[in-house]
Scaffold this active site. Structure first.
Site, PDB file in Angstrom:
ATOM      1  CB  SER A  88      46.215  35.491   3.607  1.00  0.00           C
ATOM      2  OG  SER A  88      45.326  35.297   2.519  1.00  0.00           O
ATOM      3  CE1 TYR A 101      44.573  30.673   5.737  1.00  0.00           C
ATOM      4  CE2 TYR A 101      43.513  32.355   4.394  1.00  0.00           C
ATOM      5  CZ  TYR A 101      44.627  31.603   4.704  1.00  0.00           C
ATOM      6  OH  TYR A 101      45.798  31.781   4.012  1.00  0.00           O
TER       7      TYR A 101
END
Length: 228
Positions: A88, A101
Site C-alpha cells: 500500500s 496497518y
C-alpha cells in the site's frame, strides 16, 4: 466458480493456516503464483489503539504472507513461479491513526525485497502498492475524490487485477538493482525487484509525486508517454 477451490482459514491463527497450507499442497500438483492480498485495516486515535489490535493486524497483513511464502517456496521454485504481495502507499505515506496497518504494509514491501533476493532466480517476487482503490460498488467517487489522483480518477479493483496479470505474464529475469517504478497513471506503484519484460505495453502517466525513471523503463522494455 468453475475450476476454483476455496479454502476457509483464519490467517491470524498460525496453526490453522499451516493446516490449510498442507491441505492445499496435498490437493495440487503444481503452483504457479501466490498472491498475498488479504489484509485488515484499522484507523483510530493512538490512545484508543490496543496491543491486541496491533498483533492481529500484523499477524494477518504481514506474518501470514511470510508463512505462506515460506511454506510454498519449494513448490513455486519447481514451477519457476511468482509471489505477488499487495502492499500500500501507506507503507511510505501514512495517515494518522493507521500505525498497525501502515507498519504492516511497510513490512510487506521489505519482505518483498528480501524474498526476491532469497528466491532469485527461480521465483519472481514483486509487490503492488495501491493508492485509493474503491471497493464499494455503491459509492460513486466525487469530483474532489477523482481530482486527488494524477490519473483523474479513483482506482478500481480491475486496476490491480490488470497489474497482477501483467506481472504474471513475465517470463524473464534480470538480476540487477531493485527499483520502485511508478505505474498506472498515478493510481499505485509497483515494486519490481528483478523484473525483465520483453514485450510490455505502453504506459501513460500524468505528473505524479513519484519519479518515472526513463533508464529503468528502457531496461524493462516499457514505453513511457507523458500526458500533458
Amino acid at each position: 466458480m468453475d475450476k476454483v477451490d476455496f479454502y476457509k482459514c483464519d490467517l491470524s491463527d498460525k496453526s490453522k493456516l499451516l493446516k490449510t497450507i498442507e491441505k492445499i499442497k496435498t490437493n495440487i500438483d503444481s503452483l504457479y503464483a501466490l498472491i498475498n492480498n488479504a489484509a485488515l485495516f484499522s484507523s483510530k486515535s493512538l490512545e484508543k489503539q490496543t496491543l491486541e489490535e496491533w498483533e492481529n493486524i500484523i499477524s494477518i497483513n504481514l506474518t501470514a504472507p511470510y508463512i505462506l511464502s515460506k511454506a510454498l517456496a519449494t513448490t513455486l521454485t519447481q514451477s519457476t513461479g511468482h509471489i505477488i504481495n499487495i502492499s500500500s502507499t501507506r507503507a511510505s505515506m501514512s495517515e494518522a491513526g493507521t500505525e498497525a496497518y501502515s507498519s504492516s504494509k511497510g513490512g510487506i514491501s521489505s519482505l518483498t525485497h528480501a524474498l526476491a533476493i532469497t528466491l532469485s532466480p527461480d521465483v519472481k517476487v514483486n509487490s503492488i502498492s495501491p493508492g485509493w482503490i474503491n471497493t464499494n460498488e455503491e459509492y460513486l467517487p466525487t469530483k474532489v475524490d477523482n481530482e486527488q489522483h494524477p490519473s483523474g480518477r479513483v482506482g478500481t479493483p480491475d486496476d490491480i487485477v490488470d497489474t497482477v496479470k501483467f506481472l504474471l505474464k513475465n517470463k524473464g529475469l534480470d538480476i540487477s538493482e531493485p527499483m520502485i517504478f511508478g505505474i498506472g497513471s498515478g493510481l499505485f506503484f509497483v515494486f519490481l525487484p528483478f523484473l525483465k519484460v520483453n514485450h510490455a505495453p505502453a504506459i501513460s502517466y500524468r505528473p505524479m509525486p513519484v519519479f518515472i525513471f526513463n533508464k529503468a523503463a528502457k531496461r524493462l522494455g516499457i514505453t513511457v508517454k507523458r500526458i500533458k
